[in-house]
Every structure is written in structure tokens, then in C-alpha cells.
Design an enzyme around this catalytic site. Structure first.
Site, short mmCIF file in Angstrom:
data_model
loop_
_atom_site.label_atom_id
_atom_site.label_comp_id
_atom_site.label_asym_id
_atom_site.label_seq_id
_atom_site.Cartn_x
_atom_site.Cartn_y
_atom_site.Cartn_z
N GLU A 190 49.69 52.51 151.50
CA GLU A 190 49.95 51.47 150.48
C GLU A 190 49.41 51.87 149.11
OE1 GLU A 190 48.73 47.70 152.11
OE2 GLU A 190 49.61 48.22 154.04
N PRO A 207 57.38 60.80 153.95
CA PRO A 207 58.12 61.79 153.18
C PRO A 207 57.52 62.03 151.80
CG PRO A 207 59.40 59.74 153.40
CD PRO A 207 58.17 59.58 154.21
N HIS A 393 53.97 36.01 164.62
CA HIS A 393 53.05 36.85 163.83
C HIS A 393 51.85 37.25 164.67
CE1 HIS A 393 50.00 37.63 160.51
NE2 HIS A 393 50.92 38.55 160.39
N HIS A 394 51.59 38.54 164.73
CA HIS A 394 50.45 39.08 165.45
C HIS A 394 49.65 39.99 164.52
CE1 HIS A 394 52.67 38.74 169.61
NE2 HIS A 394 52.20 37.57 169.19
N GLU A 395 48.65 39.46 163.87
CA GLU A 395 47.74 40.32 163.10
C GLU A 395 46.65 40.79 164.06
OE1 GLU A 395 47.46 41.61 159.77
OE2 GLU A 395 46.04 42.69 161.01
N GLU A 474 51.13 47.66 158.11
CA GLU A 474 50.12 48.71 158.33
C GLU A 474 50.51 49.52 159.56
OE1 GLU A 474 49.04 45.31 158.37
OE2 GLU A 474 49.23 45.43 156.21
N GLU A 492 56.31 47.91 157.08
CA GLU A 492 55.78 48.01 155.73
C GLU A 492 55.60 49.51 155.47
OE1 GLU A 492 52.45 45.42 153.39
OE2 GLU A 492 51.80 46.57 155.12
N GLU A 498 53.07 42.11 148.15
CA GLU A 498 51.78 41.42 148.22
C GLU A 498 50.79 41.91 147.16
OE1 GLU A 498 50.87 42.29 152.29
OE2 GLU A 498 50.16 44.31 151.87
C1 NOJ Z 1 48.87 42.42 155.49
C2 NOJ Z 1 50.35 42.25 155.51
O1 NOJ Z 1 50.98 43.25 154.76
C3 NOJ Z 1 50.65 40.87 154.99
O2 NOJ Z 1 52.05 40.70 154.88
C4 NOJ Z 1 50.04 39.85 155.89
O3 NOJ Z 1 50.24 38.58 155.34
C5 NOJ Z 1 48.54 40.08 156.05
N1 NOJ Z 1 48.27 41.44 156.37
C6 NOJ Z 1 47.94 39.21 157.14
O4 NOJ Z 1 48.44 39.60 158.39
CA CA Z 2 49.95 45.47 154.02
#
Ligand code: NOJ
Ligand code: CA
Length: 693
Positions: A190, A207, A393-395, A474, A492, A498
């Protein structure tokens, strides 16, 4: 479709000075002892139209490769080889034992994507290598296309071993202009892109894009089909020598193998223009066909989400007064989605684990248990009534073991609730992925090491069992596996929208003119375009803010392909600009054709795409901080009289001082027309070409 190969395809030099041309050589890899007396030192292969030529050589027992484009050297002699912790290395005493050639010219179909039909046209040579004592070593499979090349190592079973170094090099003129992001850093992929001579690149992700000096061709170095191996960084050794640098395990080894294995393809895409790179299908062509069968359940979609309000700090992921993922807010979003024709509603912060510092909560996240103010079952049913679905959503905060322990239950739950896509997240600094081992200890791994690579594929395969598509943040970089696993929807793996909310720093106006010629060459991106309130309620000149005009936000929907495309702003900001919102509602997410018409990384990009489900075409063009006039030849259109609906920067628009003026013009055009597009500083244009009913 293997056809006989023209005699000129491969020239083989015999040891001892003789020269011969071989038509056919044995097709089977030769693994038994070979007679080195008959070995050859050079194997050459050219692309179907002969514009690209690649040679493998084994001078003095070391293996090297080089490439020429239209007769000029583009990759100078570059090392190949593998080094292991134990056993014999593949780095010396090597001879070519045998070669086999084949070619292919076939068209295959994508279930979704940037184009429906993809042509795979290449010549191939399989080069079996042996040691000078006659014992077998390994093979290199090399494919040469008119738009680039790919080769991989194919290694027979020598039991469990550990690779400690891959010697592959890409030696390119150090004066080449380069667009790159640093590898092995805390911020993963990023980063804002660096634009420097190649000599200033230290360690880069792929790349990486290069323009050779004197208007030489553009090259993109990357990899395809990254499976059960470590991701490749490129480390500049001697000036111009980009050396493969595999993301290591926490124990320092690079790759653990057990039995026969193949490496990912090492790829170089080549084109006379930057736009040509963006039109290449080489990465997909080097991946295996669809392994999932009927994937009609993996449906491209447009979505909104309870997301931006967390990033601009209007609400929180964690529970409490400002909790974003409440039942009532989610119902409102579902209503908004249904009213405006969106397919999905993403809800972040719905599950236990977000309270406190969620960056450090990886081990406590639950992927099945909702917060009390979020009625998961009821909302899934409410959405279904309105022909909308929730997006899961799974963080994980990078704690992969905690996630893997719950993954199957979580996917089964989502399938039962009609949730067909999940956004996953691996927020942790680079090198801080948590792997809890059988011994109970936690080890820290890279996001692009073999452990994470294997995790992402396990997740995809398991999700496919539950008919779920994945959009990973990520993530591991894209290497075209969506061909084999078409539920690998998007990811991503670059600096997305963001950053404009956080302003650390925001994406400068050039960023989205570089992405199409760098990151996007690897595959779709969940950039999350469509911010309409560009400074989040503050005066427009105050940071942080989005550094584009409003029209440029619309152009990104066509430019940055993702089969799951977000309208990222808050519903109230869309309600305030129904004129601009119309384009987001209308723009497709699945295409039958895509053509990068023009562009230069860091300056501008012009993309045209045809809707997969109608005869309509769309165009998105963006510029950097410079205002720019672009002529577009519309000969790509079909033979209709179209109405061009042009969403362009209005009078006085400028990303810094006056980003909102938007003109919507209607014009009759056909394939013989040319459009002159005026883009404001930091601006863009989005066009829908609508054929007659
Ligand atoms: C980073 C992600 O790129 C973002 O889209 C997300 O809202 C946050 N992490 C929380 O999971
Ligand atoms: Ca991110």
C-alpha cells in the site's frame, strides 16, 4: 491444441561447435542419466510473430536466459538456478539434456472479467537439464507470446527440501524508467508509486513496470500462478540486475517443498506502448483453467457498505454509541441498495472482537458471533426480501491460525444466510502475520511468504465449497489464480481510496494514472471508488481530502476493473448528487471486452470497455495534476449510432480549488467519430455509449 512446430522455431548449438536445427525432440522430460556428449548449450525460441526471442544457455555449466524484442536485447544474460539447504544445488555443472517444443493457439472463455474470450497463442520449449556427470537435474518450461514470456522451474521428486535462494535474475538497462513500490516494508503493497531510473530501485514488489531508454519497449516483470511457493520480490544487486528475492519464512528458509514441484511462472510482458501492457492477457494465460466447474454462483456485483463512515470517523467498528454496524443503519443501507439497484451491502464491525485496539485483536476475533445490536439473521432475511444480499466481512488482523480455526463454520453460516461474497482483511504490518504452530507458539510470517500464499488458496477452495467469492484486503498479490479459482474475485494489494480519508498522505492526483500500468496488470482491484463529498464535510481546501475532481471519481469505475465494485461514499452524499450518481448506477461490473486506448504511467490513462450483458460501451479517462486534452478515436465501437452520455469536468473544475463542477453532455456518435475530451487538473471523464433500443 498442439501443432507441429516450424523448423525455424528452435536452433540448437551442439557442443563441439556443430550447428543443427531440430524439428522435434522428445516430449517427455528426461530424468534418467543422459549422455552429456550430445548435450547442447543454447536453446532458442521465438514468439508466434517472431517479435520476441528468448534464449537459454549453459555456458560453463551455469544456466542463463536472455531476451530480444524486434532484434534488440531487452533482457541481458541473466542467471537462473535454485539453491537448497541440503542436497545438490541447481547452480553449476548444468547441461541441456534434451528439448521439446510445442505451440498453442486457442481461445478460452472467462466466466467474468475484463474480456469474455481470451486468446492463448504461444510457442513453448521444455528444456531438460542434467548435471555434467549425467545425473538428472530439473527442467525449464518457457513460453513465448507476442506480448511477453514466462518460464518456470519444474523439479522432479527429491523428497522434502528447503529452498534457501532462487537465483533467477532479470538484467535490464539500469537507465530504464521504473514505476515501482518497495517490498519487504511494513505497509505491504500500500505505497505510493516511485518513478525513478531503474538504478534507484532497491527492493521492489512485482509487477514492476519499466520503460527502456530511447523510447524502448515497456516491460512488466511479475509472476503467474503463485501456488505453494513464496512471493517474489526483486532486489537490485549489480546495477540493472533485478534478482528474485523470495519472501522468507520466519525460520529464514524461502520455500519448503516435498516431492516434485513447479515454481510460479516468472513473467515479462513486453509492449511498444504502456497501453499495450494493459491489454496483455499473459498472466491469465499462464494459469491453469477453471478448476471449480460451474461458477455461475460467483456473480459480479456492485455494492455499498457500512465502511466509509468508519474511515472518516463518523462511526466505529467497535461497539458503543458510535457503532456503525447496527441493525437500523444496516436496514437503511439495504433500503438504499434496493432503491438504487445495488446487489450487495457490506457491513464491517458486525462481529465480536473490534473493541479496543483491533489491530492487536487478531486472536480474539469471532467470525460467527454478531454484536448484540446487529441482527445478522434478521438482516440477511430483510435483504433477501428486497433482492439484495449482505456481503460478509472477516478482518483477521493477520492472525491466520485464529481465522483458519473458524473458517469452515463462518463460511457455512454465510452460505446458509445467502451471503455470496466475503471481504477478508489481514491488517498487520508486513512480516507480522501470526501463525500459531502445533507447539502452541506463535511465529511471525510475511503477507507474501509461502505460509500466507497457502492460506489464501485454502480459503479460496473452502469458500468455493460454500459458493462464496473472496475479496481480500492486505492480500497476497494477484498472479492470475482467478482463472483457476474464479471465486477469487478481487483484492486490494495497492493503495486504495481509504488513504484519502486518513491522509497519511492521501493519494496524489497521479496515483490512479499509474495503477493501470502497474498494479492493475496483475488483476482486479477493490479500490472502492465513488467518493462524492471529497473533503468529508470540511472546506474543500482542507486536508485530508480526496485529490480528484468529481468526474474523475466516475472515470475510475471504468478504469479500475473489479468484478465486485463499491460505491464507497455515504448514501446521503449520493442523494445530494443524483446527476453524478446516475453514472455509478449505470456502469457495469462485467465486461465482454476491454481496451486501454492510450496513456502513460503518471500522466493519463484512457480505457474503453464493453458491457458483458448489452451492446453498450463505456469509457473512463483520467489525468494527473495537469489539465489535458485527449482525442479519442471511437473506431472501437460497434456499428451502431450511439448516444454518448458524457460526464465531464465542468467549467472551472480543478481538483484543488474547485472539484465539483460536472457537465453531462449528450452527443450522437458512431465508430467513425472522434471525441475531444477536456480533462481538468486532477480530473477525468466517464462516458456511457448507449446503442439504440
Ligand atoms: C483495511 C481495509 O483495507 C479496509 O477496507 C477495512 O475497512 C479495514 N482494514 C478494516 O477491516
Ligand atoms: Ca488496506
Amino acid at each position: 491444441m498442439n501443432k507441429p512446430v516450424a523448423a525455424s522455431l528452435i536452433a540448437i548449438t551442439l557442443l563441439g561447435g556443430g550447428c543443427a536445427t531440430s524439428e522435434t525432440t522428445p516430449a517427455e522430460p528426461t530424468l534418467e542419466t543422459v549422455s552429456v556428449a550430445t548435450a547442447v548449450t543454447t536453446a532458442k525460441i521465438v514468439s508466434p510473430s517472431q517479435n520476441l526471442e528468448v534464449a537459454l544457455t549453459t555456458d560453463s555449466g551455469t544456466l542463463a536466459w536472455e531476451a530480444k524484442w524486434r532484434g534488440e536485447t531487452i533482457v541481458q544474460p541473466s542467471a537462473l538456478g535454485l539453491v537448497f539447504k541440503t542436497g545438490r544445488d541447481f547452480n553449476r555443472d548444468l547441461v541441456i539434456a534434451s528439448t521439446a517444443q510445442s505451440n498453442k493457439d486457442e481461445v478460452w472463455e472467462q466466466p467474468w472479467g475484463e474480456r469474455q474470450f481470451v486468446r492463448d497463442h504461444h510457442n513453448e520449449i521444455l528444456v531438460d537439464l542434467a548435471f555434467t556427470d549425467g545425473s538428472p537435474a530439473f527442467s525449464i518450461r518457457l513460453r513465448v507470446f507476442d506480448d511477453g514470456l514466462g518460464f518456470r522451474y519444474e523439479v522432479p521428486d527429491t523428497g522434502p527440501r528447503q529452498i534457501t535462494d532462487e537465483l533467477t535474475e532479470f538484467r535490464v538497462d539500469e537507465k530504464a524508467q521504473s514505476w515501482w513500490i518497495p517490498a519487504a516494508g511494513w505497509n505491504r503493497y500500500e505505497e505510493l508509486y516511485e518513478t525513478t531510473p531503474l538504478s534507484e530501485v532497491h527492493r521492489a514488489h512485482t509487477p514492476i513496470t519499466l520503460e527502456l531508454p530511447d523510447s524502448g519497449p515497456f516491460l512488466s516483470i511479475h509472476e503467474a500462478a503463485l501456488v505453494d511457493y513464496a512471493g517474489m520480490w526483486l532486489n537490485q544487486g549489480r546495477p540493472g540486475a533485478l534478482e528474485a528475492d523470495l519472501a522468507p519464512w520466519s525460520d529464514g528458509t524461502k520455500v519448503k517443498v516435498d516431492g516434485a514441484f513447479v515454481t510460479p511462472w516468472r513473467t515479462v510482458q513486453v509492449s511498444d506502448t504502456a497501453a499495450g501492457l494493459a491489454n496483455s492477457d499473459l498472466i491469465l494465460n499462464l494459469n491453469e483453467p477453471n478448476a471449480l466447474g460451474d461458477v455461475s454462483w460467483a456473480k459480479p456485483s456492485k455494492y455499498i457498505g457500512i465502511w466509509w463512515c468508519m474511515h472518516i470517523q463518523e462511526c466505529t467498528w467497535g461497539s458503543g454509541e458510535k457503532h456503525g454496524a447496527t441493525t437500523s443503519r444496516t436496514r437503511d443501507y439495504i433500503d438504499f441498495a434496493a432503491k438504487h439497484g445495488f446487489d450487495g451491502v457490506l457491513v464491517e464491525g458486525w462481529n465480536y472482537g473490534w473493541d479496543g485496539d483491533w489491530f492487536s485483536n487478531g486472536e480474539i476475533f469471532s467470525f460467527t458471533q454478531a454484536y448484540e445490536d446487529f441482527d445478522l439473521e434478521g438482516l440477511a432475511a430483510y435483504a433477501a426480501e428486497q433482492d439484495v444480499y449482505l456481503i460478509g466481512h472477516h478482518e483477521t488482523s493477520g492472525a491466520i491460525t485464529n481465522y483458519e480455526e473458524q473458517m469452515e463454520d463462518a463460511y457455512a453460516l454465510y452460505e446458509r444466510l445467502g451471503i455470496p461474497a466475503i471481504k477478508t482483511g489481514y491488517v498487520a504490518d508486513g512480516g507480522e502475520i501470526s501463525r500459531r504452530d502445533d507447539d502452541g507458539k506463535t511465529y511471525k510470517e510475511w503477507h507474501d511468504g509461502q505460509y500466507a500464499v497457502n492460506h489464501h488458496l485454502r480459503a479460496l477452495k473452502l469458500a468455493a465449497k460454500y459458493k462464496i467469492a473472496i475479496n481480500a484486503h492486505e492480500p497476497i498479490k494477484d498472479t492470475g489464480l482467478r482463472r483457476t479459482y474464479p471465486n477469487a474475485f478481487s483484492r486490494e494489494g495497492a493503495r486504495g481510496q481509504e488513504y484519502n480519508a486518513w491522509g497519511v498522505p492521501p493519494n496524489d492526483p497521479a496515483h490512479t494514472t499509474i495503477l493501470p500500468f502497474t498494479r492493475m496488470l496483475s488483476g482486479p482491484m477493490d479500490f472502492t471508488p465513488g467518493i462524492f463529498d471529497l473533503s468529508f464535510g470540511k472546506p474543500v481546501m482542507e486536508d485530508p481530502r480526496v485529490q480528484t475532481t468529481l468526474a474523475k471519481q466516475l472515470a475510475l469505475y471504468v478504469l479500475l476493473h473489479s468484478p465486485i465494485q463499491m460505491a464507497a461514499d455515504l448514501p446521503r452524499n449520493y442523494e445530494a448528487r443524483p446527476d453524478a450518481f446516475e453514472f455509478i448506477k449505470q456502469v457495469p461490473v462485467d465486461w465482454s471486452e476491454s481496451i486501454m486506448l492510450d496513456g502513460y504511467p503518471g500522466d493519463f490513462a484512457v480505457m474503453a470497455r464493453k458491457d458483458r450483458n448489452s451492446q453498450a460501451w463505456f469509457l473512463g479517462a483520467v489525468t494527473d495534476e495537469e489539465a489535458r486534452t485527449i482525442q479519442v478515436d471511437l473506431s472501437f465501437l460497434d456499428s451502431f449510432a450511439y448516444e454518448a452520455q458524457i460526464y465531464r469536468d465542468g467549467e472551472g473544475a480543478d481538483w484543488r480549488t474547485n472539484p465539483y463542477p460536472l457537465e453531462i453532455d449528450f452527443q450522437s456518435v458512431g465508430k467513425e467519430s472522434t471525441l475531444t475530451l477536456e480533462l481538468a487538473a486532477g480530473g477525468g471523464v466517464a462516458i456511457a455509449f448507449i446503442p439504440p433500443e
